[in-house]
Design an enzyme around this catalytic site. Sequence first.
Site, PDB file in Angstrom:
ATOM      1  N   CYS A  68     -15.629   4.725  16.556  1.00 25.71           N
ATOM      2  CA  CYS A  68     -16.181   3.643  17.376  1.00 25.71           C
ATOM      3  C   CYS A  68     -17.287   4.158  18.288  1.00 25.71           C
ATOM      4  CB  CYS A  68     -15.075   2.962  18.183  1.00 25.71           C
ATOM      5  SG  CYS A  68     -13.988   4.097  19.070  1.00 25.71           S
ATOM      6  N   HIS A 116     -11.057   3.736  23.167  1.00 26.43           N
ATOM      7  CA  HIS A 116     -11.911   2.945  22.281  1.00 26.43           C
ATOM      8  C   HIS A 116     -13.269   2.756  22.950  1.00 26.43           C
ATOM      9  CE1 HIS A 116     -13.142   0.121  19.286  1.00 26.43           C
ATOM     10  NE2 HIS A 116     -13.294  -0.847  20.158  1.00 26.43           N
TER      11      HIS A 116
END
Length: 919
Positions: free
Chosen positions: A69, A484
Amino acid sequence: MFSGAPPKDDLQTAIELSLQKSQAEEIELNRAARVKRKSCEAQGESCSPADWIRQDGWPVGIHNMGNTCWFSAVIQSLFHLPVFRRLVLNYCLSERILEKCKSHSDKRNIAFLQELRCLFALMVGSTRRFVDPSAAVELLREAFRSSEAQQDVSECTHKLLDWLEDAFQLAANGNSLEDKKENPMVQLFYGTFVAERTHEGKTLSNIEQFGQYPLQVNGFNNLEECLEGAMVEGEIEALHPDQTISSGSKRWFSKLPPVLTFELSRFEFNQSLGRPEKIHKKLEFPQIIYMDRYLHKNNEQTHNRRGEVKRLKEHLTVLQQKLECYRSYGSGPTNYPLADMLQYMLEFACTKPTSVSPAEDPRLAASSPTPPSNAGPSDSSTCQQKHSSSQRMPVYKPFTQCRPPMDAPPHPAPHSVTEEELRFVKTCLQRWRTEMENNMDELKASIDRVSQALEGVYSDNRLCQVPYRLHAVLVHEGQALAGHYWAYIYDHSNQCWMKYNDVIVSESSWEELVRDSYGGMTNASAYCLMYIDNRLPHLIAEDTDDETGQVMQGMDSLPPILGRYVREDNHWFQQELREWEEQLYQPPQEEPAAPTAASTSTRVPSKKKDEAAEPVPQPGPAQEPTGEQGQEPEAELAVKPAFQEEYSRLFELSQEETTAQQDPRLHHALVYFFQNKAPNRVIERTLLDGFTDRNLSFDDMSISIMREARAKLRLIKPEDMDMEEYMQWHDDYSLFRTVFVYLLTGLEQYQHGKVREALNYLNHAYKDNTMLLRRGEKRGVEQSLIALYRRRCLKELNDNAATLFRSSEVSGAEEGVIIMNEAVIPCMHLMSRPDMISQEDLDTMEAIRSHWCSYLEVDLDDSLQLKLGEFLPRVLDCSTERVFLKDPPTVLSKVPHDLCSRLAAIMESITNTSVVAVK
């Protein structure tokens, strides 16, 4: 593009070779990805082919390949900077330079940039909603020891930019790798600063280059304070007490890059725990920041103003401390606002004692024994305290309640007070309270003036000549070792913020960005800020045609070779969509090594060598199978039995009776086509399409069948097939399955008591089903079943609305009106359409109207009468209503075995409580 770069025609061969290799690898990766695509449900991704299609003009997402990510966030922020995108897409090397690149690092850097070119080209012109970055990511991963653990994003970003810098250096000046003045990466992202240090009365200075500028977060509240802390380091006293010499250091930017990136240090190593930790402290940053005060050419102005800022901050601290003394007053462990304490004392002094003592109050006597008549004041006080603590009687709060509750006990009051005493106390308390309020107002005004003066120190025009606009914010959510990443990027064309979260791209707002990026509230906070020079419009200018000056968008902005690459990928994507749409209807295979015929894909049936081949049907005009053999090549001999067997299986399935618990049409589109007598050419092409599924390439024979089926499809000429008719049949079947999903979901919601949600699904099911039934009796679902449960939901929802409307609470009446306006009246309007009306629906609507008309004879509050007068005419005559049905939540489950099991389960549940007749 660069000085000394050769013409594009000379580079064609080298680039073609490089891209051909990239294309081959990309195709192979796509093939492997398609084999594994079924795992997307477990990974939380959408498995609906429609959700893979890019909307017109909408940005493309990037697929998360597992702990990547960070790559998506960085690449999106760079791609949406038009000047950087142009540099990557137009990168080129001559054959002479390619031949000189012998080292592993040069070859790796060129390969990475070529993969990035392909990725950027797909992000420009792909019809996919998200693209696969695996080829570029794998090259980056190879540079690190671990490919599984989540990499440090700062380290990876530095590595990425270093590789790009080296690759562009080859193109900028192939002969002199040391001179980087012509390197566009250096020109775009790198600046210089002057480091000054005072030592023994002498000022020493040196110039250093920087890329991503690191800033500490701890100890600062906003970005300006972070920069001040980074620019000015405190003086350091000498180690020996006999020495009085001190030293300090300052930094000044001497050259700012067009793209200025701040790296916020939100991670630190905890020595006691022996592990890194994330700093969740709040840090604010502006959309526009002026960099004048940090420039070396303005060092004298800035130095003088820093002294003024220091003086104002000290004064502000004193004022805030004084104000806090008024807001938090007291010598005990708990402090209170002084003005409120004086007000409470004034209210106490002015309260008249009641004729009934607290001990004699019958409200207290019911729950507490009356103390003896000889009990002293302390006993009475103790009794009251016991009563208060045990019964939790409400306390009147003069600033939050308009009037005391009806069952509240009398307020405490002085036992005796003379008028003179009362007058004296009131005068003192009122005067003191007024003095306190005036003092606080003066302090607040002084604080405002000093704060405005602080804000204005650097805000005059002389220090507002170098504006930088926030372009991207890279966010991390989680802890130091796991988390994330996503990015907020400003869309300069549409002047709005966009959120890029892997495959999901959505429009956002400054408020959402602040909530996720400032930190201090959740585990999410910004770790990187990318600003661009607001004085350089070419940074965000889109590509324009050299001759016409028109803005080039999409495929028009790509070099020809990349345009061909994207068109080829789009062609494969269309094929994927067809394959996957058919595969969605395939029931789960219990034996993967020898699967049965798929719902929309077919492979060779497994048979023993000595097993006699039975006559199998094939498509023909009579809609009934007939046997036929022929002398054909091996592949065609293989595809013929498979084709006939699948045709026969589906034809027999179409002859089964439809019951309340099962509908054969759910299993396959061809069953639907058979029952509705679709043209043979539509049936034949649909069956052939099933054989072209790449995911069924299990062995050589299956691959031969797939190739032969594709060859047959290519032989079908445009004049042989009406594609509009073909697509219309498939669209009808897709709508039929959607209707079925809406019906099943509506019935399930009704069974769970969610009547409002159920009515919405059933309304959509009824409306779409009516369109299908106009084309044929077998095109849609049994309409009476939808209508029956729609009426039940409507009645129940109307009863709920009426109950809420007649409730004594204002909020309940409002909710009842909302239900009528948003659910009941739109449904009645749909039911009253001439082509959709039935006698049962008419009776239901008449009962609803009579129910609400009966309220005209009831004595209602004026507010209820007004609300009733507003919506009752719409209930009585809703033919003029414009219906706005709220789209129901998307239901992704359309796999045949899932729909069949849901149908059986819900019908069994329904028939256990009531009998439903289904024709």
